[in-house]
Design a protein around this motif. Structure first.
Motif, short mmCIF file in Angstrom:
data_model
loop_
_atom_site.label_atom_id
_atom_site.label_comp_id
_atom_site.label_asym_id
_atom_site.label_seq_id
_atom_site.Cartn_x
_atom_site.Cartn_y
_atom_site.Cartn_z
N SER A 41 12.14 147.81 62.55
CA SER A 41 12.81 148.07 63.82
C SER A 41 12.82 146.83 64.71
N ARG A 50 20.44 142.39 59.07
CA ARG A 50 21.71 143.11 59.25
C ARG A 50 22.86 142.11 59.18
N SER A 54 25.77 141.55 63.99
CA SER A 54 24.67 142.18 64.70
C SER A 54 23.73 141.16 65.35
N VAL A 109 20.35 150.91 69.07
CA VAL A 109 20.32 150.46 67.67
C VAL A 109 19.11 151.03 66.96
N SER A 112 19.68 155.65 68.04
CA SER A 112 20.90 156.46 67.93
C SER A 112 21.43 156.53 66.50
N ARG A 113 21.36 155.42 65.77
CA ARG A 113 21.89 155.44 64.39
C ARG A 113 21.09 156.38 63.50
N ASP A 114 19.77 156.39 63.67
CA ASP A 114 18.95 157.31 62.87
C ASP A 114 19.30 158.76 63.19
N ARG A 116 22.17 159.86 64.33
CA ARG A 116 23.53 160.18 63.89
C ARG A 116 23.59 160.45 62.39
N HIS A 117 22.87 159.64 61.60
CA HIS A 117 22.92 159.77 60.15
C HIS A 117 21.78 160.60 59.59
N PRO A 200 23.27 160.80 69.69
CA PRO A 200 23.44 160.07 68.42
C PRO A 200 24.56 159.03 68.47
N ARG A 201 25.29 158.97 69.57
CA ARG A 201 26.39 158.03 69.71
C ARG A 201 25.89 156.75 70.38
N ARG A 202 25.95 155.65 69.66
CA ARG A 202 25.43 154.41 70.21
C ARG A 202 26.17 153.99 71.47
#
Length: 300
Positions: A41, A50, A54, A109, A112-114, A116-117, A200-202
């Motif tokens: 992280s 990445r 990024s 970063v 939110s990505r975790d 969302r997916h 969940p939306r960055r």
């Protein structure tokens, strides 16, 4: 005699000894998995591991906070000054907008990505708990912020010593700057992570964090400006409005504790009582935000 079509495959079958052995190495356990998540992280906050895209914003922000420090040192050395043009805590306060941009962009970063997916970009041989996840993500974002603010402080400090300035004075004020950086890394970051974990939306997370930081700082500036008027001194009654903004809260507390900033021109916690109230508010903000993060991930 060749094998018949019916028995040919059975007659030619072979069992191979591949030498399978059970794992006998160290079993690092859940704590190692949490540390791995922390490292991953922290790297992700700076775009490491990445895509090249990024890395652009983190590197730009790092340059934006470091280059002015180089210029200040150069000016002080050329003028053969006995001290730097700015104090370490004040330098961080002057760059709080740039640091806020990094926080607003990178906190989502990490979370939110975790969300969302519904996954994390690591494979774990042992499952980690929700508390482990929150602890690793919280520590990673705090350390990312702290590294960002420590870099220019080191430039100022090393440059001042190479310029022949007082070792004792510079070391003491450098430590004041480090403590101020810790406060900046803890207080605004804790609330920003709560906001990032809410969606969940960055993009929504970035907008919400930046809006919260910008609006709260603007409100403090407007109130202080109205209360100050034509005078150059901020009255004590207006100093309390700094409690509305985490950045202003940290600036006021640091100025009071370390006697930083020009008298009357910067925010200060109003007296000893103000310092206690501001410190208690900062602690409550960090612990409360951490508790909200734990509660949020218990419900996921």
């Amino acid at each position: 005699m060749p094998p018949s079509p019916e028995t040919g495959s059975a007659d030619t079958g072979v069992i191979h000894d591949i030498g399978y052995r059970g794992y006998t190495g160290p079993r690092l356990g859940r704590s190692y998995a949490a540390r791995s998540l922390f490292v991953q992280s922290l790297r992700a906050a700076y775009g490491l591991g990445r895509s090249a895209k990024s890395k652009v914003l983190p590197m730009l922000v790092l340059g934006a906070v470091t280059v002015p420090a180089v210029l200040l040192v150069a000016i002080a050395v050329v003028q053969q000054a006995d001290d730097l043009p700015t104090d370490y805590p004040n330098y961080l306060a002057d760059l709080d907008l740039v640091v806020s941009i990094f926080l607003a962009a990178q906190a989502p970063v990490l979370l939110s990505r975790d969300l969302r997916h519904q996954t994390v970009p690591l494979y774990f041989s042992r499952p980690i708990t929700r508390a482990d996840y929150v602890r690793a993500k919280f520590a990673a974002m705090v350390c990312a912020q702290l590294l960002l603010m420590t870099a220019p402080l080191l430039v100022l400090y090393v440059g001042a010593l190479l310029g022949g300035m007082s070792f004792g004075h510079q070391t003491a004020h450098f430590l004041y700057g480090l403590l101020t950086a810790v406060l900046y890394a803890l207080v605004p970051t804790s609330v920003a992570l709560v906001i990032a974990a809410a969606t969940p939306r960055r993009g929504f997370g970035v907008a919400a964090i930046m809006g919260w930081l910008a609006v709260s700082t603007a409100v403090v500036g407007i109130v202080v400006g109205i209360a100050t008027g034509p005078s150059s001194t901020v009255p004590d009654s207006a100093q309390w409005v700094a409690l509305l903004s985490p950045d202003a809260l940290v600036e006021s507390l640091a100025n009071q504790l370390f006697d930083a900033g020009s008298a009357g021109l910067r925010l200060h916690a109003p007296g000893a009582l103000g310092a206690v109230v501001f410190a208690a508010t900062a602690v409550a903000m960090v612990t409360g935000s951490y508790a909200l993060l734990l509660r949020r991930y218990r419900n996921i």
